[in-house]
Design a protein around this motif. Sequence first.
Motif, PDB file in Angstrom:
ATOM      1  N   ASN A  62      24.961  47.344  32.262  1.00 27.28           N
ATOM      2  CA  ASN A  62      26.144  46.764  33.671  1.00 27.28           C
ATOM      3  C   ASN A  62      26.721  46.930  33.888  1.00 27.28           C
ATOM      4  O   ASN A  62      27.981  48.186  32.985  1.00 27.28           O
ATOM      5  N   VAL A  63      27.797  47.036  35.069  1.00 25.21           N
ATOM      6  CA  VAL A  63      28.712  47.724  35.191  1.00 25.21           C
ATOM      7  C   VAL A  63      29.980  46.483  34.845  1.00 25.21           C
ATOM      8  O   VAL A  63      29.554  45.221  36.643  1.00 25.21           O
ATOM      9  N   VAL A  64      31.121  46.617  35.347  1.00 24.94           N
ATOM     10  CA  VAL A  64      32.061  45.373  35.699  1.00 24.94           C
ATOM     11  C   VAL A  64      33.421  46.779  36.528  1.00 24.94           C
ATOM     12  O   VAL A  64      33.613  47.426  35.904  1.00 24.94           O
ATOM     13  N   VAL A  65      33.298  46.560  38.021  1.00 22.86           N
ATOM     14  CA  VAL A  65      34.466  46.909  38.385  1.00 22.86           C
ATOM     15  C   VAL A  65      35.283  45.752  38.655  1.00 22.86           C
ATOM     16  O   VAL A  65      35.847  44.878  38.786  1.00 22.86           O
ATOM     17  N   ALA A  66      36.198  46.545  37.476  1.00 20.75           N
ATOM     18  CA  ALA A  66      37.433  46.124  37.307  1.00 20.75           C
ATOM     19  C   ALA A  66      38.796  46.973  39.053  1.00 20.75           C
ATOM     20  O   ALA A  66      38.514  47.728  38.424  1.00 20.75           O
ATOM     21  N   HIS A  67      39.517  45.679  39.295  1.00 22.09           N
ATOM     22  CA  HIS A  67      39.652  45.813  40.244  1.00 22.09           C
ATOM     23  C   HIS A  67      41.062  46.485  40.551  1.00 22.09           C
ATOM     24  O   HIS A  67      41.586  45.097  40.063  1.00 22.09           O
ATOM     25  N   THR A  68      41.915  47.120  40.393  1.00 23.06           N
ATOM     26  CA  THR A  68      43.373  46.964  39.985  1.00 23.06           C
ATOM     27  C   THR A  68      44.407  47.864  41.687  1.00 23.06           C
ATOM     28  O   THR A  68      43.431  47.494  42.463  1.00 23.06           O
ATOM     29  N   GLU A  69      44.847  47.978  41.130  1.00 17.31           N
ATOM     30  CA  GLU A  69      46.682  47.995  42.188  1.00 17.31           C
ATOM     31  C   GLU A  69      46.045  49.965  43.159  1.00 17.31           C
ATOM     32  O   GLU A  69      45.432  49.963  42.032  1.00 17.31           O
ATOM     33  N   SER A  70      46.073  49.970  43.890  1.00 18.25           N
ATOM     34  CA  SER A  70      45.960  51.003  44.451  1.00 18.25           C
ATOM     35  C   SER A  70      46.994  52.280  44.534  1.00 18.25           C
ATOM     36  O   SER A  70      48.305  51.650  43.737  1.00 18.25           O
ATOM     37  N   LYS A  71      46.678  52.937  43.294  1.00 17.99           N
ATOM     38  CA  LYS A  71      47.383  54.196  42.729  1.00 17.99           C
ATOM     39  C   LYS A  71      48.406  54.104  43.907  1.00 17.99           C
ATOM     40  O   LYS A  71      49.405  55.406  43.180  1.00 17.99           O
TER      41      LYS A  71
END
Length: 224
Positions: free
Chosen positions: A214-223
Amino acid sequence: MHTTYDELAGLMTRMTGDEKHDASATSTLDVIWVLYSTILRTDPSNPSDPRRDRFLVSKGHGPMAYYAVLASAGFLTEEQLDGFGRFDSPLGYHPDRTLVPGVEISSGSLGHGIGLATGTATTLALRGSDARVIVLVGDAELDEGSNAEAIQYAGRAGLGNLTVVVIDNRSAGLGWTGGIGARFAVEGWAAEDVDGRDHDALHRAFSRRFAVPNVVVAHTESKE
C-alpha cells in the motif's frame, strides 16, 4: 518517546549549518513522528532486533527532522544533535546506517528506496516474519526508473508487508496524471491520500494492513 511533538522544534534548532535543507526536512516531520510514536515496533536498546519493523528513509536529503525524532525515541542523545554535520559527528547531511543507530539504509542519492524496501519486504516474507517495511520517499523521486520497476514488482508479488509513504510537496516537475495514488493503483497497490500534517489521519492510514502493498500519499505545503 522521550519528548512531545511540540518539543521537536527545539531539538531541530540544535542542528545548525547551511545543509539543513529546512523545507525538505520539515515536510517529513509529522509522518516520521507518527510512525515512531504510534506505529513502528522498534527498540532503541536493541536496534538490530530481527523482529523489528524496518523504516527506510529514501528521502535522505536534509535528515534534520529524522534525527530529531530518533533522539526523541532514544536512538540518539540530544547532545549528539549539536554536532550535526561536523567531521567528527555520526550525524551527516545524509544518514549513514553504519554510524547512526536505528537507521536502516544510507541514503541521499534519490531513487533507490522503494527497490531496497521491496527487497527487504521480500526477504522478511520468505522468513515468515510479521515485521513491516515502511519506506519514505519524495514525490519527485517517483520519476526514477528503479522506483518504477520496484513498484511494478511489489504489486505483482503482493507484498502486503510493504508500505510506501510519499511526501507530496509538489516537487515533481510534471506531476502525475490522476494523482500519485493512481500511479501505484494501476500496478495493484492499495492507495490512500491524507493530509501530511494531520496526525490522526496519518495514524489511521498507517494502521491499516492489506494483502497487497500500500501507498500513503501525504500531502504537505509546496516547497515553493
